[in-house]
Design an enzyme around this catalytic site. Sequence first.
Site, PDB file in Angstrom:
ATOM      1  N   LYS A   1      40.603  29.142   9.307  1.00 36.33           N
ATOM      2  CA  LYS A   1      40.321  28.139   8.279  1.00 36.33           C
ATOM      3  C   LYS A   1      40.337  28.835   6.927  1.00 36.33           C
ATOM      4  O   LYS A   1      39.562  29.751   6.669  1.00 36.33           O
ATOM      5  CB  LYS A   1      38.962  27.493   8.531  1.00 36.33           C
ATOM      6  CG  LYS A   1      38.560  26.510   7.452  1.00 36.33           C
ATOM      7  CD  LYS A   1      37.291  25.773   7.812  1.00 36.33           C
ATOM      8  CE  LYS A   1      36.904  24.819   6.709  1.00 36.33           C
ATOM      9  NZ  LYS A   1      35.674  24.092   7.015  1.00 36.33           N
TER      10      LYS A   1
ATOM     11  N   LYS B   1      43.892  25.541   9.819  1.00 34.34           N
ATOM     12  CA  LYS B   1      43.556  24.532   8.814  1.00 34.34           C
ATOM     13  C   LYS B   1      43.650  25.126   7.429  1.00 34.34           C
ATOM     14  O   LYS B   1      43.106  26.217   7.245  1.00 34.34           O
ATOM     15  CB  LYS B   1      42.131  24.052   9.091  1.00 34.34           C
ATOM     16  CG  LYS B   1      41.569  23.105   8.097  1.00 34.34           C
ATOM     17  CD  LYS B   1      40.154  22.784   8.440  1.00 34.34           C
ATOM     18  CE  LYS B   1      39.610  21.935   7.318  1.00 34.34           C
ATOM     19  NZ  LYS B   1      38.185  21.802   7.381  1.00 34.34           N
TER      20      LYS B   1
HETATM   21  C1  PBG Z   1      33.141  21.416   6.710  1.00 32.16           C
HETATM   22  C2  PBG Z   1      34.544  20.917   6.729  1.00 32.16           C
HETATM   23  C3  PBG Z   1      35.466  20.802   5.663  1.00 32.16           C
HETATM   24  C4  PBG Z   1      36.596  20.181   6.190  1.00 32.16           C
HETATM   25  C5  PBG Z   1      36.352  19.963   7.541  1.00 32.16           C
HETATM   26  N1  PBG Z   1      35.091  20.443   7.856  1.00 32.16           N
HETATM   27  C6  PBG Z   1      35.331  21.126   4.232  1.00 32.16           C
HETATM   28  C7  PBG Z   1      35.163  22.497   3.742  1.00 32.16           C
HETATM   29  O1  PBG Z   1      35.199  23.476   4.486  1.00 32.16           O
HETATM   30  O2  PBG Z   1      34.950  22.591   2.540  1.00 32.16           O
HETATM   31  C8  PBG Z   1      37.829  19.811   5.411  1.00 32.16           C
HETATM   32  C9  PBG Z   1      38.586  18.637   5.921  1.00 32.16           C
HETATM   33  C10 PBG Z   1      39.551  18.041   4.982  1.00 32.16           C
HETATM   34  O3  PBG Z   1      39.775  18.485   3.835  1.00 32.16           O
HETATM   35  O4  PBG Z   1      40.152  17.039   5.392  1.00 32.16           O
HETATM   36  N2  PBG Z   1      32.974  22.776   6.619  1.00 32.16           N
END
Ligand code: PBG
Length: 325
Positions: A193, A246
């Site tokens: 991520k 992601k």
């Molecule tokens: C929580 C989380 C996030 C997303 C999914 N779970 C945001 C982040 O890490 O700031 C992002 C999902 C999206 O942008 O569609 N940690």
Amino acid sequence: MAKRPTRLRRTSPIRQLVKENRLHMDQIIYPIFLVAGMGVREEIGSMKDQYHLSIDMLVKELPLLQSKGIASVLIFASTDHKSIDGRSGSAPDGLVQEGIRAIKSSPVKMTVIADVCLCQYKEDGHCCIYKENHEIDRPKTLEVLSQVALSYAEAGADMVAPSDMMDGRVAAIRKVLDVQGYEHVAIMAYSAKYASSFYGPFREAAHSAPSFGDRKSYQMDPANRREALREIDLDIEEGADIVMVKPAMPYLDIISDAATRTKVPVAAYQVSGEYAMIRSAVDQRQVDERAIYESLIAIVRSGASIIISYFAKDIQALIDKEASL
Ligand code: PBG
């Protein structure tokens, strides 16, 4: 003899016959944002055609989702009920927990996956707990994350999806789930991520923007490719059943590496910024609607077998249209 690849592109049935990759609704997970209250169905300002739903409205919407071919949902809470350490996330009567129970007791069959993180539950909007010296308090963070995951499992979640990027969280969650009798609950780990600007619209939707600093000290640097494999290897070692990359479209190389390297299913999250960008280009007729299909089939082609997408409700229609071209 002249080589003629175009022979296999002559007719639609031939093109269907030689298609190397296919998109199917079975692969799609639809993210949902729950809010407190009754009768709430409010469009999210930053994400057109995505809604803040109260639990009763979500339950009402389940048959529609099913009719669109959606069989899996990923649940988030947009709550202003925050605490300093995020422990409010593990309340048995919390929004996500009640939401899971409501979906699971509806006649519509849905696989329910719950995102596990602290940012939605912490006053400072961070995914971890900090010590006085501003370093991450890892043991405490893992302890709270595991309790949140456990409470989702107790509510009936089929899978939990830790999105916090804390070292060791998959092992910590697996251990607690197993000890408490939830060895059947799978872990879909947000393994690679990245610290991405493409999460912008989500943070408005989930009320989870950090109130200071950013997430660069725990999410990955977009410049790094090999490091993603390290993260993925660690999560699998720790017990992840599915690994995730992601965002998706700017990271197709990472998806491809993950698919080549691992033996577990690879998921990709087409995040809020990707959705908003493509949606607005389609709505303004800068590109036609087929761009949505193209963005998804590219993710499949790169090696993901599971896609989390805000386009979920539109995808079956796009697949049908594509087959008729
Ligand atoms: C929580 C989380 C996030 C997303 C999914 N779970 C945001 C982040 O890490 O700031 C992002 C999902 C999206 O942008 O569609 N940690």
